[in-house]
Design an enzyme around this catalytic site. Structure first.
Site, PDB file in Angstrom:
ATOM      1  N   HIS A  67      19.252  -0.418  49.812  1.00  0.00           N
ATOM      2  CA  HIS A  67      18.328   0.351  48.985  1.00  0.00           C
ATOM      3  C   HIS A  67      16.910   0.237  49.523  1.00  0.00           C
ATOM      4  O   HIS A  67      16.611  -0.642  50.320  1.00  0.00           O
ATOM      5  CB  HIS A  67      18.384  -0.109  47.521  1.00  0.00           C
ATOM      6  CG  HIS A  67      18.133  -1.572  47.335  1.00  0.00           C
ATOM      7  ND1 HIS A  67      19.129  -2.522  47.499  1.00  0.00           N
ATOM      8  CD2 HIS A  67      17.022  -2.255  47.006  1.00  0.00           C
ATOM      9  CE1 HIS A  67      18.621  -3.729  47.266  1.00  0.00           C
ATOM     10  NE2 HIS A  67      17.346  -3.585  46.980  1.00  0.00           N
ATOM     11  N   GLY A  68      16.099   1.168  49.087  1.00  0.00           N
ATOM     12  CA  GLY A  68      14.707   1.166  49.513  1.00  0.00           C
ATOM     13  C   GLY A  68      13.863   2.053  48.639  1.00  0.00           C
ATOM     14  O   GLY A  68      14.369   2.950  47.962  1.00  0.00           O
TER      15      GLY A  68
END
Length: 148
Positions: A67-68
């Site tokens: 994720h980011g």
């Protein structure tokens, strides 16, 4: 939280052939770039790799949640991929990974990001859902396994 609000059928891929952690993250970046016009594939991939440098998002049991947070977007995007063969991902249990649920969110939506990750983790902790994900024969079955 309804996973369908941030995961679409065209962001779901079954039995992808990749050989490394870097390649799966690049593949996620390719898919995401088709849906996030404000950012390039390289920028998205860099955001995911930067997060990975802080610690592996391999949560164990053959699952990773890369994720980011993205600066130039306003909508969350999820990508669900299974790989044809498990790959080494530096997961916390040191086991290879074959289920990848990536989540990209706007930089300013930290609370939504955490809620989304929690919803995904809860779904993936359900053994019957995880079995359906792992036995899906195509992307449609994979999408149905996570959204039903």
């Amino acid at each position: 939280m309804d996973i369908q609000s941030f995961l679409s059928k065209d962001c779901t891929e079954c039995a992808v052939s990749v050989s490394s952690k870097k390649r799966i993250i690049e593949h996620i970046g390719q898919i995401a770039a088709q849906h996030i016009s404000e950012m390039t594939e390289q920028e998205i991939t860099a955001a995911l790799l930067n997060r990975e440098r802080l610690g592996s998002t391999g949560i164990g049991n053959g699952i990773a949640l890369p994720h980011g947070r993205l600066a130039n977007t306003t909508k969350a995007l999820a990508i669900l991929i299974t790989t044809s063969d498990p790959i080494d991902y530096d997961a916390i249990d040191n086991q290879p990974v074959n289920v990848f649920f990536a989540l990209l969110v706007p930089e300013n939506q930290c609370n939504e990001h955490l809620k989304s990750l929690a919803a995904v983790a809860q779904k993936l902790s359900d053994k019957s859902i995880l079995k359906r994900i792992r036995t899906a024969q195509n992307s449609q079955e994979l999408y149905q396994a996570i959204t039903e």
